[in-house]
Structure formats: C-alpha cells, structure tokens
Design an enzyme around this catalytic site. Structure first.
Site, PDB file in Angstrom:
ATOM      1  N   ARG A   1     -67.269 117.987 -59.007  1.00 15.97           N
ATOM      2  CA  ARG A   1     -68.174 117.676 -60.133  1.00 15.97           C
ATOM      3  C   ARG A   1     -68.629 116.222 -60.047  1.00 15.97           C
ATOM      4  O   ARG A   1     -69.793 115.892 -60.253  1.00 15.97           O
ATOM      5  CB  ARG A   1     -67.429 117.944 -61.440  1.00 15.97           C
ATOM      6  CG  ARG A   1     -68.256 117.780 -62.696  1.00 15.97           C
ATOM      7  CD  ARG A   1     -67.618 118.466 -63.887  1.00 15.97           C
ATOM      8  NE  ARG A   1     -67.600 119.893 -63.740  1.00 15.97           N
ATOM      9  CZ  ARG A   1     -66.493 120.619 -63.505  1.00 15.97           C
ATOM     10  NH1 ARG A   1     -65.303 120.051 -63.444  1.00 15.97           N
ATOM     11  NH2 ARG A   1     -66.567 121.916 -63.331  1.00 15.97           N
TER      12      ARG A   1
ATOM     13  N   LYS B   1     -58.608 113.107 -60.942  1.00 10.26           N
ATOM     14  CA  LYS B   1     -59.473 114.277 -60.670  1.00 10.26           C
ATOM     15  C   LYS B   1     -60.935 113.852 -60.699  1.00 10.26           C
ATOM     16  O   LYS B   1     -61.722 114.208 -59.829  1.00 10.26           O
ATOM     17  CB  LYS B   1     -59.246 115.396 -61.699  1.00 10.26           C
ATOM     18  CG  LYS B   1     -60.201 116.583 -61.450  1.00 10.26           C
ATOM     19  CD  LYS B   1     -60.143 117.702 -62.464  1.00 10.26           C
ATOM     20  CE  LYS B   1     -61.236 118.736 -62.156  1.00 10.26           C
ATOM     21  NZ  LYS B   1     -61.406 119.761 -63.170  1.00 10.26           N
TER      22      LYS B   1
ATOM     23  N   ASP C   1     -72.833 124.604 -62.612  1.00 14.33           N
ATOM     24  CA  ASP C   1     -72.029 125.790 -62.337  1.00 14.33           C
ATOM     25  C   ASP C   1     -71.106 125.501 -61.177  1.00 14.33           C
ATOM     26  O   ASP C   1     -71.511 124.857 -60.210  1.00 14.33           O
ATOM     27  CB  ASP C   1     -72.947 126.962 -61.942  1.00 14.33           C
ATOM     28  CG  ASP C   1     -73.555 127.591 -63.168  1.00 14.33           C
ATOM     29  OD1 ASP C   1     -72.855 128.349 -63.843  1.00 14.33           O
ATOM     30  OD2 ASP C   1     -74.728 127.285 -63.440  1.00 14.33           O
TER      31      ASP C   1
HETATM   32  P1  IMP Z   1     -68.445 128.034 -64.528  1.00 15.12           P
HETATM   33  O1  IMP Z   1     -69.077 126.914 -63.793  1.00 15.12           O
HETATM   34  O2  IMP Z   1     -68.173 127.641 -65.950  1.00 15.12           O
HETATM   35  O3  IMP Z   1     -69.156 129.334 -64.365  1.00 15.12           O
HETATM   36  O4  IMP Z   1     -67.002 128.198 -63.891  1.00 15.12           O
HETATM   37  C1  IMP Z   1     -66.568 129.308 -63.149  1.00 15.12           C
HETATM   38  C2  IMP Z   1     -65.055 129.358 -63.206  1.00 15.12           C
HETATM   39  O5  IMP Z   1     -64.528 128.269 -62.470  1.00 15.12           O
HETATM   40  C3  IMP Z   1     -64.500 129.260 -64.629  1.00 15.12           C
HETATM   41  O6  IMP Z   1     -63.441 130.181 -64.753  1.00 15.12           O
HETATM   42  C4  IMP Z   1     -63.994 127.836 -64.734  1.00 15.12           C
HETATM   43  O7  IMP Z   1     -62.848 127.742 -65.550  1.00 15.12           O
HETATM   44  C5  IMP Z   1     -63.655 127.501 -63.283  1.00 15.12           C
HETATM   45  N1  IMP Z   1     -63.909 126.092 -63.020  1.00 15.12           N
HETATM   46  C6  IMP Z   1     -65.082 125.432 -63.179  1.00 15.12           C
HETATM   47  N2  IMP Z   1     -64.924 124.134 -62.878  1.00 15.12           N
HETATM   48  C7  IMP Z   1     -63.614 123.973 -62.537  1.00 15.12           C
HETATM   49  C8  IMP Z   1     -62.845 122.844 -62.158  1.00 15.12           C
HETATM   50  O8  IMP Z   1     -63.304 121.691 -62.093  1.00 15.12           O
HETATM   51  N3  IMP Z   1     -61.546 123.082 -61.898  1.00 15.12           N
HETATM   52  C9  IMP Z   1     -60.984 124.315 -61.970  1.00 15.12           C
HETATM   53  N4  IMP Z   1     -61.650 125.400 -62.337  1.00 15.12           N
HETATM   54  C10 IMP Z   1     -62.972 125.229 -62.613  1.00 15.12           C
END
Ligand code: IMP
Length: 186
Positions: free
Chosen positions: A166, A160, A64
């Site tokens: 990540r 990236k 997450d």
């Molecule tokens: P989740 O980890 O999928 O809950 O992500 C939460 C929010 O952050 C989502 O809207 C994803 O699109 C955004 N997000 C997650 N990882 C990244 C990243 O590496 N870059 C940009 N946005 C991210």
C-alpha cells in the site's frame, strides 16, 4: 485535499499517515462500493472507479488489494475478499505445503478530470505456518515480508507502513499529485 473512498478504516489510517507525512490532506469518504468479479485487480478497481465517477464530485481515489499465493497459481488474487471472509487465514494455511511464496498487490485508481489513472505495487514474502500477531487486518497475521522474521501483524503499524504494498503504491500516487498543482491545492 483529495478524497479517498473506502469502508475500511485500516486502509484509511495507513494511507492517511503516509499522506500526512507529505503534507497532503485526504478526506475519508466512508462508503462501500460494488466490485465486479474479474481476472485482475486492475480491472476490478477500474470498473468500480468508473461507476463512482457518477456519484462522487471532484478528484478521488480508491484502492484494491489482492493476495497472490504462488503454489496456488495466484489464488486467491482477485477473490481475496471472498476467501478472507469465508475460509479465512486458517483455511489458507490448510492449503499449503513446503512452497509458501506469495505476494500482495495493491492497485490505486485515481479519478481526476474524468480520467482514471492507476498506480500499482507489490510486496513479496511467504505465508507463515500459523497465524501470528495482533496488529493490522486481513491476511496480515499469515504474511511474512521478504527479508523479515515477523508477520505484518507482529510488526508495529509504522513498520508495516514503511514497507507495505500500500505504501509503495501510495508513493506513486503522491508523486503524481505533486506534479498536478490543481490536485495539490484543491
Ligand atoms: P480489498 O482491497 O478490500 O478488496 O481486500 C481484499 C482482501 O484482502 C480483504 O479480505 C482484506 O482484508 C485483505 N487485505 C487488503 N489489504 C490488506 C493488507 O494490507 N494486509 C492484509 N490483508 C489485506
């Protein structure tokens, strides 16, 4: 072989390329899972991971990520997904003035032997003044990592993947896996 649970193809691609550089195969379990609302990414991820333990056999991990914007006192943080799909990047840009400091936090939760292990990492930077770039996903078009002149979406995916939140969390998980023979050879 270790399972990675996500419905997000971007995350799978990024992590798969990091793991394959270490000769570790990951199996993509493509599924959406429930996320509670809580104050920290660690709590949200821990809860989802525990719930998935009754559904998925063997070792698996999930991740997450949240975007924490300093002048907004860390908002959207654990609400990043909701904010991204509602006000989006344009909405974020409209909330900011001169102070544009922000960071990403990634938390990986590994379920292994019925226990949950967490690995977390951050990427510091600033929010740009407009959306820039076509690569990546989510907040990438508005996030400029510290020491870089480009948004994550303007970088090629390899770049990236070299510097990201990540990446750094994944390296911690990989170090852990390498110390556990059962995980290495599964
Ligand atoms: P989740 O980890 O999928 O809950 O992500 C939460 C929010 O952050 C989502 O809207 C994803 O699109 C955004 N997000 C997650 N990882 C990244 C990243 O590496 N870059 C940009 N946005 C991210």
């Amino acid at each position: 072989m270790i399972k990675f649970v996500t419905s997000n193809e971007h995350k799978y691609r990024e992590l798969n390329s990091i793991f394959s550089a270490h000769d570790i195969e990951i199996e993509w379990v493509k599924m959406k899972y429930e996320e509670i609302q809580a104050d920290t990414t660690e709590e949200i991820s821990l809860d989802s991971c525990r719930k998935l333990q009754s559904v998925i056999e063997g070792a698996f991990f999930m991740e997450d990520t949240g975007l924490y914007i300093s002048p907004l006192k860390g908002f959207p943080g654990p609400y990043s997904s909701y904010v991204n799909s509602t006000i989006g990047n344009k909405g974020i840009l409209s909330l900011l003035g001169v102070d544009r400091r922000a960071h990403f936090q990634t938390v990986i939760s590994l379920s292994y032997g019925r226990k949950v292990y967490q690995f977390s990492s951050t990427l510091r930077g600033t929010i740009s003044t407009e959306e820039r770039g076509e690569n990546g996903f989510g907040f990438d078009p508005v996030f400029i990592p510290e020491g870089e002149g480009f948004t994550l979406a303007e970088m090629d995916p390899e770049r990236k993947n070299t510097i990201s939140h990540r990446r750094k969390a994944a390296e911690k998980l990989i170090d852990f896996i390498k110390t556990r023979n059962e995980l290495n050879n599964e």
